[in-house]
Write an enzyme that holds these catalytic residues in place. Structure first.
Site, short mmCIF file in Angstrom:
data_model
loop_
_atom_site.label_atom_id
_atom_site.label_comp_id
_atom_site.label_asym_id
_atom_site.label_seq_id
_atom_site.Cartn_x
_atom_site.Cartn_y
_atom_site.Cartn_z
N HIS A 117 0.84 -1.20 0.00
CA HIS A 117 0.00 0.00 0.00
C HIS A 117 0.88 1.26 0.00
CE1 HIS A 117 -3.41 2.60 1.27
NE2 HIS A 117 -2.47 3.22 1.96
N GLU A 118 1.90 1.24 0.86
CA GLU A 118 2.79 2.40 0.92
C GLU A 118 3.54 2.59 -0.39
OE1 GLU A 118 2.63 4.57 3.19
OE2 GLU A 118 1.23 3.40 4.38
N GLU A 144 -6.19 6.56 -1.63
CA GLU A 144 -6.15 5.38 -0.77
C GLU A 144 -6.55 4.12 -1.53
OE1 GLU A 144 -4.66 5.23 1.79
OE2 GLU A 144 -4.51 7.33 2.35
N HIS A 149 1.50 4.42 -2.79
CA HIS A 149 1.52 5.88 -2.65
C HIS A 149 2.73 6.48 -3.37
CE1 HIS A 149 -1.93 6.58 -0.14
NE2 HIS A 149 -1.46 5.94 0.92
ZN LIG Z 1 -2.42 5.29 2.52
#
Ligand SMILES: [Zn+2]
Length: 283
Positions: A152-153, A217, A156
């Site tokens: 997830h990071e 997100e 980003h």
């Molecule tokens: Zn996030």
């Protein structure tokens, strides 16, 4: 004494804040970051979305560099080698998944720090810096879930969400301080007064402040699952992770990750749908 301007901690996932001197911001603006914004709405090659980016990657990275140095000086790093190795191993496998996906350069070097605090949080900083708190590693039941956090990071980073958000939050910040700066007696400050005013005006014109948006997100979630899949992790554990976060959020101590990552139950559902649609698993 230098007056410091505190950026919104939302530049990052979670709580860390970037402290920059007003002069550093003004110098960055004077270096030409004010003016290219008309033409700087670019298409991100990995995500295909249009982005309004005021700062170049290099500029964002240099701002992040000093924040990272500060953080490592202020927050204890774990002395637990087992934990550190666990995080490093999962990180390296996950990032190789992102490399296979063609979203990050092969063999790029990353600075991964495991902070020894209870925070249920993780974050990335521009310039290939990754911070993971002991607390979030303790919430995860297995490496697949940890990979889900790290994927997830990485999402980003690939989505260049920090640059986009930094741009917008700097705009907001500068518009707040423009009047102070305009009356500054310091020559160096007042020299840039007009530029600041223009930026403040632009901020008001746009009239938006973007935290990591829901779009960011969900995009990071989907990219993270792609990387997990490429790395051979069990993608269904990403859904389980959000269920755990959700369960945890009813206690007295809400995971900090949730303050920047709302709606865990919705996100678990969205991920489940994505995993099924991609054919990664049936769930
Ligand atoms: Zn996030």
């Amino acid at each position: 004494m230098t007056e410091r301007i505190e950026f919104d901690g939302r530049i990052l996932d979670g709580a860390p804040r970037i402290n920059m001197s007003r002069r550093a911001i003004i110098t960055g603006i004077a270096a030409g970051t004010v003016f290219p914004f008309v033409s700087s709405c670019t298409t991100n090659p990995a995500t295909g979305t249009n982005q309004l980016v005021f700062f170049g990657d290099d500029q964002v990275a240099s701002m992040a560099a000093s924040a990272w140095t500060d953080m490592k000086a202020q927050t204890p790093v774990t002395a637990n080698t087992g934990l550190k190795n666990r995080v490093l191993n999962v990180w390296s496998r996950t990032i190789q998944g992102a490399e296979k996906e063609g979203h990050v350069p092969q063999g790029a070097s990353w600075d991964v720090a495991v902070f020894d605090t209870d925070d249920v949080n993780a974050f990335v900083m521009p310039g290939n810096r990754v911070g993971v708190y002991r607390g979030i590693t303790e919430l995860t039941e297995n490496d697949d879930q940890l990979s889900s956090v790290l994927g997830h990071e990485t999402g980003h980073v690939v989505g260049r969400h920090a640059a986009e958000r930094l741009s917008v939050s700097t705009l907001a910040q500068v518009s707040l301080t423009a009047s102070q700066i305009a009356i500054a007696s310091n020559d160096e400050l007042s020299k840039y007064g007009t530029a600041i005013g223009a930026l403040g005006g632009a901020a008001m014109q746009f009239g938006v402040i973007l935290p990591y948006s829901r779009r960011h997100e969900l995009e990071a979630d989907r990219l993270g699952v792609d990387y997990m899949h490429q790395a051979g992790y069990d993608v269904t554990q990403s859904v389980r992770l959000w269920e755990l976060m959700d369960a945890n959020s009813s206690g007295q101590r809400q995971p900090e990750f949730l303050s920047t990552h709302p709606d865990p139950a919705n996100r678990a559902a969205a991920l489940r749908q994505y995993i099924n649609a991609k054919g990664y698993a049936l769930m």
